[in-house]
Design a protein around this motif. Structure first.
Motif, PDB file in Angstrom:
ATOM      1  N   UNK A   1      50.194  31.017  42.920  1.00 35.46           N
ATOM      2  CA  UNK A   1      49.729  30.856  41.551  1.00 35.46           C
ATOM      3  C   UNK A   1      49.220  29.444  41.269  1.00 35.46           C
ATOM      4  N   UNK A   2      49.349  28.551  42.248  1.00 34.64           N
ATOM      5  CA  UNK A   2      48.862  27.182  42.069  1.00 34.64           C
ATOM      6  C   UNK A   2      47.862  26.871  43.186  1.00 34.64           C
ATOM      7  N   UNK A   3      47.873  25.678  43.731  1.00 34.41           N
ATOM      8  CA  UNK A   3      46.881  25.290  44.729  1.00 34.41           C
ATOM      9  C   UNK A   3      47.178  25.875  46.108  1.00 34.41           C
ATOM     10  N   UNK A   4      48.434  26.242  46.368  1.00 32.27           N
ATOM     11  CA  UNK A   4      48.810  26.755  47.683  1.00 32.27           C
ATOM     12  C   UNK A   4      49.309  28.186  47.599  1.00 32.27           C
TER      13      UNK A   4
ATOM     14  N   UNK B   1      59.982  31.399  51.841  1.00 29.24           N
ATOM     15  CA  UNK B   1      58.878  30.881  51.044  1.00 29.24           C
ATOM     16  C   UNK B   1      58.691  31.735  49.793  1.00 29.24           C
ATOM     17  N   UNK B   2      58.491  31.090  48.656  1.00 32.67           N
ATOM     18  CA  UNK B   2      58.249  31.844  47.433  1.00 32.67           C
ATOM     19  C   UNK B   2      57.345  31.064  46.491  1.00 32.67           C
ATOM     20  N   UNK B   3      56.795  31.780  45.516  1.00 32.59           N
ATOM     21  CA  UNK B   3      55.868  31.191  44.550  1.00 32.59           C
ATOM     22  C   UNK B   3      56.522  31.165  43.168  1.00 32.59           C
ATOM     23  N   UNK B   4      56.067  30.238  42.337  1.00 32.71           N
ATOM     24  CA  UNK B   4      56.614  30.102  40.983  1.00 32.71           C
ATOM     25  C   UNK B   4      56.508  31.402  40.200  1.00 32.71           C
ATOM     26  N   UNK B   5      55.419  32.143  40.389  1.00 25.54           N
ATOM     27  CA  UNK B   5      55.214  33.387  39.653  1.00 25.54           C
ATOM     28  C   UNK B   5      56.301  34.418  39.935  1.00 25.54           C
ATOM     29  N   UNK B   6      56.909  34.330  41.117  1.00 25.79           N
ATOM     30  CA  UNK B   6      57.952  35.280  41.476  1.00 25.79           C
ATOM     31  C   UNK B   6      59.258  35.032  40.724  1.00 25.79           C
ATOM     32  N   UNK B   7      59.410  33.829  40.179  1.00 20.82           N
ATOM     33  CA  UNK B   7      60.644  33.531  39.461  1.00 20.82           C
ATOM     34  C   UNK B   7      60.430  33.276  37.975  1.00 20.82           C
ATOM     35  N   UNK B   8      59.186  33.153  37.540  1.00 27.02           N
ATOM     36  CA  UNK B   8      58.902  32.901  36.134  1.00 27.02           C
ATOM     37  C   UNK B   8      57.776  33.823  35.667  1.00 27.02           C
ATOM     38  N   UNK B   9      58.098  34.791  34.847  1.00 33.30           N
ATOM     39  CA  UNK B   9      57.090  35.714  34.308  1.00 33.30           C
ATOM     40  C   UNK B   9      56.834  35.417  32.835  1.00 33.30           C
ATOM     41  N   UNK B  10      55.582  35.488  32.384  1.00 30.30           N
ATOM     42  CA  UNK B  10      55.306  35.265  30.953  1.00 30.30           C
ATOM     43  C   UNK B  10      55.922  36.371  30.102  1.00 30.30           C
ATOM     44  N   UNK B  11      56.479  35.993  28.978  1.00 30.59           N
ATOM     45  CA  UNK B  11      57.161  36.946  28.097  1.00 30.59           C
ATOM     46  C   UNK B  11      56.174  37.602  27.126  1.00 30.59           C
ATOM     47  N   UNK B  12      56.625  38.737  26.539  1.00 34.27           N
ATOM     48  CA  UNK B  12      55.921  39.456  25.478  1.00 34.27           C
ATOM     49  C   UNK B  12      54.502  39.897  25.870  1.00 34.27           C
ATOM     50  N   UNK B  13      54.425  40.539  27.012  1.00 31.76           N
ATOM     51  CA  UNK B  13      53.139  41.066  27.460  1.00 31.76           C
ATOM     52  C   UNK B  13      53.374  42.184  28.470  1.00 31.76           C
ATOM     53  N   UNK B  14      52.307  42.862  28.846  1.00 31.61           N
ATOM     54  CA  UNK B  14      52.354  43.853  29.921  1.00 31.61           C
ATOM     55  C   UNK B  14      51.637  43.270  31.134  1.00 31.61           C
ATOM     56  N   UNK B  15      52.306  43.251  32.260  1.00 33.15           N
ATOM     57  CA  UNK B  15      51.753  42.621  33.464  1.00 33.15           C
ATOM     58  C   UNK B  15      51.598  43.670  34.571  1.00 33.15           C
TER      59      UNK B  15
END
Length: 292
Positions: free
Chosen positions: A94-97, A208-222
């Protein structure tokens, strides 16, 4: 097909960074961290006070009527094997890498650290099967070839299964190796093979893991698409406290993974794509120096 000029550019970039880290940041620490992990028999001599009684040669001692000890010496050349998960899920970032970018960089650092200690380096690139095997060898040109293979690799399969790679390691590596398994560990049924591998080899798992795997945006459908199966599932984050509960869920899963890996006899490291891995890797080397 990946662009050749871009691959060569990235190889050169990784070479410069990896050699700098292995020469300056990890200078001496790699050797000390794995010192004595490969030992070979040298000779038998008369027992001296302070010798480890586990190394007494009882046959020779009985023949001469007093104790003799076996003497071992550190093998001058060890072998490092890199088991690299090249499945589709490692293209996430979700970032540069992406996870695969981070994997290539860490693999390059480890490989240059190994050859600076005159060790051999080999690799297996796997998905749900071993797709490429690079036999262990020494030298800068071999490491650059290995990096090129990693950066240009296009997997035939999307799935993940470390079992074939672990079995091939056990079949081909008769001497003790330093084995690093780099993966996001989206797979099942590998724990028994990991435990068997750790009996003979010095094993380290790098999660190895990405930030998106541990932080999801709230109040939406993904929409979440499984990169390996192609299946799409919708995640509803409208529930109260979702932003707090999702990281807790992720932490629970990763802590369970860590416990499984440690129980299998492997060391465990965890790196995030948007964080600097160097301090944690250096700390890992220092911790092993104290341990051994």
């Amino acid at each position: 097909m990946p662009d050749l000029k871009e691959i060569l550019k990235n190889v050169h970039r990784l070479e410069i960074k990896s050699k700098r880290l292995s020469s300056h940041v990890f200078a001496g620490e790699y050797h000390s961290a794995f010192k004595g992990r490969g030992m070979s028999f040298k000779e038998v001599r008369e027992y001296s006070p302070g010798d480890d009684i586990r190394f007494i040669d009882w046959n020779v001692s009985a023949r001469f009527g007093h104790p003799f000890s076996k003497v071992f010496e550190e093998e001058r050349s060890l072998t490092m094997m890199l088991l690299l998960d090249m499945s589709a899920s490692n293209h996430m970032g979700s970032f540069q890498k992406t996870k695969r970018d981070l994997m290539a960089e860490i693999a390059a650092v480890l490989a240059f650290s190994a050859i600076s200690n005159n060790d051999k380096v080999g690799a297996m690139l796997f998905t749900d099967k071993v797709e490429a095997y690079i036999a262990p060898a020494k030298g800068k040109e071999h490491v650059l070839y290995l990096i090129r293979r990693i950066l240009s690799f296009e997997a035939a399969s999307k799935g993940t299964d470390a079992l074939p790679a672990l079995r091939l390691l056990q079949q081909t590596m008769k001497q003790t190796t330093i084995t690093f398994l780099l993966s996001d560990f989206y797979m099942q049924g590998y724990q028994k093979a990991m435990k068997a591998t750790a009996i003979k080899h010095d094993c380290i798992a790098i999660h190895l893991f990405d930030k998106m795997e541990m932080e999801m945006p709230a109040k939406t459908l993904i929409p979440l698409q499984d990169a390996e199966s192609g299946e799409i599932r919708w995640l509803d984050t409208h529930q109260p406290h979702f932003k707090k509960l999702w990281p807790m869920h992720f932490a629970s899963i990763t802590n369970a993974l860590k416990e499984q890996i440690l129980f299998s006899g492997w060391d465990y490291l965890r790196f995030r794509t948007d964080h600097d891995y160097v301090p944690a890797l250096q700390q890992f080397f220092l911790k092993r120096i104290k341990k051994f």
